[in-house]
Design a protein around this motif. Structure first.
Motif, PDB file in Angstrom:
ATOM      1  N   LEU A 204      30.927   4.420  14.603  1.00  0.00           N
ATOM      2  CA  LEU A 204      30.314   3.157  14.166  1.00  0.00           C
ATOM      3  C   LEU A 204      28.933   2.895  15.117  1.00  0.00           C
ATOM      4  O   LEU A 204      27.845   2.860  14.313  1.00  0.00           O
ATOM      5  CB  LEU A 204      31.197   2.077  14.608  1.00  0.00           C
ATOM      6  CG  LEU A 204      32.354   1.791  13.532  1.00  0.00           C
ATOM      7  CD1 LEU A 204      33.145   0.654  14.148  1.00  0.00           C
ATOM      8  CD2 LEU A 204      31.766   1.444  12.061  1.00  0.00           C
ATOM      9  N   ILE A 205      28.949   3.491  16.298  1.00  0.00           N
ATOM     10  CA  ILE A 205      27.606   3.328  17.192  1.00  0.00           C
ATOM     11  C   ILE A 205      26.662   4.294  16.598  1.00  0.00           C
ATOM     12  O   ILE A 205      25.774   4.091  16.345  1.00  0.00           O
ATOM     13  CB  ILE A 205      27.932   3.462  18.507  1.00  0.00           C
ATOM     14  CG1 ILE A 205      29.061   2.471  18.960  1.00  0.00           C
ATOM     15  CG2 ILE A 205      26.813   3.626  19.389  1.00  0.00           C
ATOM     16  CD1 ILE A 205      28.561   1.174  18.846  1.00  0.00           C
ATOM     17  N   HIS A 206      27.027   5.685  16.239  1.00  0.00           N
ATOM     18  CA  HIS A 206      25.994   6.674  15.745  1.00  0.00           C
ATOM     19  C   HIS A 206      25.656   5.913  14.424  1.00  0.00           C
ATOM     20  O   HIS A 206      24.425   6.016  14.268  1.00  0.00           O
ATOM     21  CB  HIS A 206      26.903   7.929  15.415  1.00  0.00           C
ATOM     22  CG  HIS A 206      26.014   9.096  15.051  1.00  0.00           C
ATOM     23  ND1 HIS A 206      25.156   9.519  15.663  1.00  0.00           N
ATOM     24  CD2 HIS A 206      25.820   9.379  13.544  1.00  0.00           C
ATOM     25  CE1 HIS A 206      24.414  10.472  14.899  1.00  0.00           C
ATOM     26  NE2 HIS A 206      25.044  10.437  13.754  1.00  0.00           N
ATOM     27  N   ARG A 207      26.287   5.458  13.316  1.00  0.00           N
ATOM     28  CA  ARG A 207      25.785   4.812  12.111  1.00  0.00           C
ATOM     29  C   ARG A 207      24.889   3.569  12.425  1.00  0.00           C
ATOM     30  O   ARG A 207      24.054   3.626  12.039  1.00  0.00           O
ATOM     31  CB  ARG A 207      27.029   4.145  11.396  1.00  0.00           C
ATOM     32  CG  ARG A 207      27.587   5.577  10.859  1.00  0.00           C
ATOM     33  CD  ARG A 207      29.064   5.027  10.034  1.00  0.00           C
ATOM     34  NE  ARG A 207      28.652   3.952   9.113  1.00  0.00           N
ATOM     35  CZ  ARG A 207      29.759   2.988   8.313  1.00  0.00           C
ATOM     36  NH1 ARG A 207      30.891   3.112   9.045  1.00  0.00           N
ATOM     37  NH2 ARG A 207      29.368   2.295   7.516  1.00  0.00           N
ATOM     38  N   LEU A 208      25.236   2.820  13.240  1.00  0.00           N
ATOM     39  CA  LEU A 208      24.165   1.734  14.005  1.00  0.00           C
ATOM     40  C   LEU A 208      22.885   2.448  14.344  1.00  0.00           C
ATOM     41  O   LEU A 208      21.712   2.001  14.045  1.00  0.00           O
ATOM     42  CB  LEU A 208      24.799   1.084  14.846  1.00  0.00           C
ATOM     43  CG  LEU A 208      25.693  -0.374  14.533  1.00  0.00           C
ATOM     44  CD1 LEU A 208      26.369  -1.040  15.703  1.00  0.00           C
ATOM     45  CD2 LEU A 208      24.909  -1.152  13.790  1.00  0.00           C
ATOM     46  N   LYS A 209      23.022   3.440  15.341  1.00  0.00           N
ATOM     47  CA  LYS A 209      21.744   4.058  15.680  1.00  0.00           C
ATOM     48  C   LYS A 209      21.063   4.623  14.484  1.00  0.00           C
ATOM     49  O   LYS A 209      19.680   4.500  14.482  1.00  0.00           O
ATOM     50  CB  LYS A 209      22.009   5.147  16.742  1.00  0.00           C
ATOM     51  CG  LYS A 209      22.447   4.538  18.024  1.00  0.00           C
ATOM     52  CD  LYS A 209      22.577   5.483  19.039  1.00  0.00           C
ATOM     53  CE  LYS A 209      22.836   5.033  20.552  1.00  0.00           C
ATOM     54  NZ  LYS A 209      22.715   6.156  21.416  1.00  0.00           N
ATOM     55  N   ASP A 210      21.644   5.112  13.728  1.00  0.00           N
ATOM     56  CA  ASP A 210      21.047   5.722  12.356  1.00  0.00           C
ATOM     57  C   ASP A 210      20.357   4.784  11.725  1.00  0.00           C
ATOM     58  O   ASP A 210      18.936   4.731  11.171  1.00  0.00           O
ATOM     59  CB  ASP A 210      21.868   6.658  11.519  1.00  0.00           C
ATOM     60  CG  ASP A 210      22.260   7.943  12.220  1.00  0.00           C
ATOM     61  OD1 ASP A 210      21.607   8.355  13.128  1.00  0.00           O
ATOM     62  OD2 ASP A 210      23.206   8.402  11.636  1.00  0.00           O
ATOM     63  N   LEU A 211      20.836   3.533  11.495  1.00  0.00           N
ATOM     64  CA  LEU A 211      20.548   2.590  10.511  1.00  0.00           C
ATOM     65  C   LEU A 211      19.284   1.671  11.378  1.00  0.00           C
ATOM     66  O   LEU A 211      18.062   1.482  10.649  1.00  0.00           O
ATOM     67  CB  LEU A 211      21.414   1.341  10.456  1.00  0.00           C
ATOM     68  CG  LEU A 211      22.326   1.361   9.320  1.00  0.00           C
ATOM     69  CD1 LEU A 211      23.678   0.614   9.184  1.00  0.00           C
ATOM     70  CD2 LEU A 211      21.772   1.633   7.798  1.00  0.00           C
TER      71      LEU A 211
END
Length: 192
Positions: free
Chosen positions: A150-157
């Motif tokens: 989830l944190i990785h996806r947030l950073k990508d967004l």
């Protein structure tokens, strides 16, 4: 006001009035000094940011010098009826977070500050706290690695919206937080 019988002038306590004016003056001077300190801090941040934008790293990305990590000072949140949120950081470009990522983002942005006030940013949320929070809202159990995804996806967004991935800070023991210097008014807005 009471008036003296002989002169028709009002009674004024000169000493008390002067003391009041001195207290007010000291408060104004304190406020002015805090504003001057903030102006100097902003000038340093602008200089650091300008220097970071002028230099490029070997991989082509613009680097940020140590000590000039990005910090969010204002978050504008618009909750949508489907559970998603639209977010803008420091008046920048709006981006949309799907419901589950929105929950995690708002949770890490609302961490309580350290009581010793050494760190001006919101507090850290451990990965277990994030899992418990998500499990409480959905009634499901998630594996430990789910938080990292989830944190990785947030950073990508964040990066896709033109923000620094480093706005989401991670620490092996402390957990995760948003690099956010929260004001009391913002605290109420995020926790709504």
């Amino acid at each position: 006001m009471d008036r003296e019988k002989d002169g028709g002038q009002s009674r004024v306590n000169i000493a008390a009035t002067c003391d009041y004016w001195r207290r007010e003056l000291r408060q104004m001077i304190g406020t002015l000094e805090r504003l001057i300190d903030r102006i100097e801090q902003l000038e340093q941040e602008i200089d650091s940011f300008r220097a970071a934008c002028a230099s490029r790293t070997l991989d082509g990305y613009r680097g940020i010098p140590p000590g000039a990590e990005p910090i969010v000072h204002a978050i504008d949140i618009h909750k949508l009826s489907n559970g998603s949120v639209e977010v803008a950081l420091d008046g920048g470009r709006r981006f949309k977070l799907p419901p589950q990522l929105a929950e995690v983002f708002l949770f890490i942005a609302s961490g309580r500050k350290n009581p010793d006030h050494q760190d001006p940013l919101v507090g850290w949320r451990t990965r277990k706290e994030i899992l418990d929070y998500l499990g409480g809202s959905s009634g499901r159990t998630y594996p430990q690695r789910f938080v990292n995804n989830l944190i990785h996806r947030l950073k990508d967004l964040l990066r896709a919206a033109g923000y620094s991935r480093n706005l989401i800070q991670t620490h092996r023991r402390r957990g995760v937080r948003l690099a956010y210097r929260q004001s009391p008014a913002d605290e109420q807005a995020i926790n709504r």
